[in-house]
Design a protein around this motif. Structure first.
Motif, PDB file in Angstrom:
ATOM      1  N   LEU A 158       0.827  -1.205   0.000  1.00 30.89           N
ATOM      2  CA  LEU A 158       0.000   0.000   0.000  1.00 30.89           C
ATOM      3  C   LEU A 158       0.863   1.257   0.000  1.00 30.89           C
ATOM      4  CD1 LEU A 158      -2.823   1.292   0.159  1.00 30.89           C
ATOM      5  CD2 LEU A 158      -2.647   1.124   2.655  1.00 30.89           C
ATOM      6  N   GLU A 159       1.919   1.252   0.806  1.00 36.81           N
ATOM      7  CA  GLU A 159       2.805   2.417   0.853  1.00 36.81           C
ATOM      8  C   GLU A 159       3.451   2.669  -0.506  1.00 36.81           C
ATOM      9  OE1 GLU A 159       7.042   3.836   2.846  1.00 36.81           O
ATOM     10  OE2 GLU A 159       5.836   2.324   3.874  1.00 36.81           O
ATOM     11  N   ALA A 160       3.972   1.618  -1.131  1.00 38.67           N
ATOM     12  CA  ALA A 160       4.632   1.781  -2.433  1.00 38.67           C
ATOM     13  C   ALA A 160       3.662   2.322  -3.473  1.00 38.67           C
ATOM     14  CB  ALA A 160       5.215   0.443  -2.888  1.00 38.67           C
ATOM     15  N   LEU A 161       2.427   1.851  -3.445  1.00 37.25           N
ATOM     16  CA  LEU A 161       1.434   2.310  -4.415  1.00 37.25           C
ATOM     17  C   LEU A 161       0.962   3.730  -4.117  1.00 37.25           C
ATOM     18  CD1 LEU A 161      -0.698  -0.949  -4.770  1.00 37.25           C
ATOM     19  CD2 LEU A 161       0.856   0.020  -6.477  1.00 37.25           C
ATOM     20  N   MET A 162       0.761   4.062  -2.822  1.00 32.56           N
ATOM     21  CA  MET A 162       0.269   5.388  -2.478  1.00 32.56           C
ATOM     22  C   MET A 162       1.320   6.460  -2.743  1.00 32.56           C
ATOM     23  SD  MET A 162      -2.249   5.012   0.822  1.00 32.56           S
ATOM     24  CE  MET A 162      -2.778   6.726   0.635  1.00 32.56           C
ATOM     25  N   ARG A 163       2.578   6.128  -2.548  1.00 40.26           N
ATOM     26  CA  ARG A 163       3.640   7.098  -2.840  1.00 40.26           C
ATOM     27  C   ARG A 163       3.689   7.448  -4.327  1.00 40.26           C
ATOM     28  NH1 ARG A 163       7.855   8.098   0.798  1.00 40.26           N
ATOM     29  NH2 ARG A 163       7.910   6.857   2.710  1.00 40.26           N
ATOM     30  N   ARG A 164       3.169   6.550  -5.163  1.00 36.10           N
ATOM     31  CA  ARG A 164       3.198   6.764  -6.616  1.00 36.10           C
ATOM     32  C   ARG A 164       1.785   6.720  -7.187  1.00 36.10           C
ATOM     33  NH1 ARG A 164       6.992   3.481  -4.605  1.00 36.10           N
ATOM     34  NH2 ARG A 164       9.199   3.791  -5.140  1.00 36.10           N
ATOM     35  N   ALA A 165       0.818   7.201  -6.412  1.00 33.11           N
ATOM     36  CA  ALA A 165      -0.593   7.127  -6.808  1.00 33.11           C
ATOM     37  C   ALA A 165      -0.807   7.728  -8.195  1.00 33.11           C
ATOM     38  CB  ALA A 165      -1.464   7.847  -5.783  1.00 33.11           C
ATOM     39  N   GLY A 166      -1.621   7.036  -8.994  1.00 36.24           N
ATOM     40  CA  GLY A 166      -1.928   7.512 -10.333  1.00 36.24           C
ATOM     41  C   GLY A 166      -0.897   7.157 -11.372  1.00 36.24           C
ATOM     42  N   ARG A 167       0.179   6.478 -10.946  1.00 31.39           N
ATOM     43  CA  ARG A 167       1.221   6.059 -11.887  1.00 31.39           C
ATOM     44  C   ARG A 167       1.385   4.545 -11.840  1.00 31.39           C
ATOM     45  NH1 ARG A 167       6.446   8.779  -9.991  1.00 31.39           N
ATOM     46  NH2 ARG A 167       5.407   8.793  -7.964  1.00 31.39           N
ATOM     47  N   MET A 168       1.724   3.970 -12.973  1.00 27.24           N
ATOM     48  CA  MET A 168       1.992   2.540 -13.002  1.00 27.24           C
ATOM     49  C   MET A 168       3.301   2.263 -12.262  1.00 27.24           C
ATOM     50  SD  MET A 168       0.991  -0.452 -13.946  1.00 27.24           S
ATOM     51  CE  MET A 168      -0.336   0.022 -15.072  1.00 27.24           C
ATOM     52  N   VAL A 169       3.239   1.378 -11.269  1.00 33.53           N
ATOM     53  CA  VAL A 169       4.429   1.021 -10.499  1.00 33.53           C
ATOM     54  C   VAL A 169       4.917  -0.340 -11.012  1.00 33.53           C
ATOM     55  CG1 VAL A 169       5.406   0.668  -8.213  1.00 33.53           C
ATOM     56  CG2 VAL A 169       3.450   2.205  -8.502  1.00 33.53           C
ATOM     57  N   PRO A 170       6.086  -0.391 -11.617  1.00 31.16           N
ATOM     58  CA  PRO A 170       6.585  -1.659 -12.158  1.00 31.16           C
ATOM     59  C   PRO A 170       6.711  -2.727 -11.078  1.00 31.16           C
ATOM     60  CG  PRO A 170       7.890   0.185 -12.966  1.00 31.16           C
ATOM     61  CD  PRO A 170       7.018   0.725 -11.878  1.00 31.16           C
ATOM     62  N   ARG A 171       6.553  -3.966 -11.492  1.00 28.28           N
ATOM     63  CA  ARG A 171       6.669  -5.080 -10.551  1.00 28.28           C
ATOM     64  C   ARG A 171       8.017  -5.052  -9.832  1.00 28.28           C
ATOM     65  NH1 ARG A 171       3.152  -9.336 -10.908  1.00 28.28           N
ATOM     66  NH2 ARG A 171       4.727 -10.695  -9.971  1.00 28.28           N
TER      67      ARG A 171
END
Length: 224
Positions: A158-171
């Motif tokens: 959740l932290e990794a995704l929220m820090r980059r919200a709205g952007r595709m986060v690579p695996r």
């Protein structure tokens, strides 16, 4: 948060890693400067905890090399060399902080928080999206003010995704954020964590959704 512990004493390294993991921190370990430099060049770390008495030299000599490649990584020297002259040498040598052994773990945590709040390293202490607020300082999430309890790995996702919200986060970025180098991870482990987190967010009516592109990564978005 991902940390590198550079410590040649196995018991101390294990104790540090175990304690840091209880605070939802991912830790990697190097037992000499050569290994540490390889890991720093290959990985992405929020901070480094560095011993001085390493098998291949004084840990302070590693700091200029770190600054050449990753100038903004905070370095906390954690060592038995605690005399005034040694502390001064450590800080003058580029360390962001210097803590002598023996030490209280709570003080190390406080010093970590302090260096990460300095202007060169500063990041928001709370991230908001939809109805979710993630408190990065206290390592907890809330939905509409109510505590949203998650296992450690799901909280890190959740932290990794929220820090980059709205952007595709690579695996690859998500894997680095959630698992240490020594963790044994199967190919579908990340997807399993994502699936459980997605379900819990929906059940909590958190106002966010996780979208994925197979084999590429995931994106956290606010629901319309």
């Amino acid at each position: 948060m991902r940390l590198l512990v550079v410590e040649d004493e196995p018991e101390m390294a294990l104790a540090l890693q175990s304690a840091l993991r209880r605070y939802d921190m991912i830790t990697d370990h190097a037992d000499d400067m050569s290994m540490a430099m390889e890991m720093i060049l290959e990985g992405s770390y929020d901070a480094i905890i560095l011993d001085r008495g390493l098998p291949d030299g004084d840990g302070l000599s590693l700091i200029p090399k770190i600054r050449q490649h990753k100038s903004n990584i905070p370095v906390i020297v954690l060592t038995a060399r605690g005399r005034l002259a040694e502390r001064v040498a450590g800080l003058d040598g580029g360390a962001d902080d210097y803590l002598a052994k023996p030490f209280a773990f709570e003080e190390l945590l406080a010093r970590l928080r302090a260096v990460l709040r300095r202007p060169d390293h500063i990041s928001p202490m709370a991230v908001r999206l939809g109805r979710v607020v993630l408190d990065l300082d206290h390592r907890e999430a809330r939905v509409e003010g109510m505590r949203f309890d998650l296992p450690r790995r799901e909280l890190l996702v959740l932290e990794a995704l929220m820090r980059r919200a709205g952007r595709m986060v690579p695996r690859e970025i998500l894997m680095e954020s959630v698992f240490g180098m020594s963790d044994e991870v199967q190919s579908n482990t990340l997807d399993s964590h994502i699936s459980r987190l997605r379900r819990k967010l929906a059940e909590a009516d958190a106002g966010v959704t996780i979208n994925g592109v197979r084999g590429v990564g995931y994106m956290l978005m606010e629901q319309a």
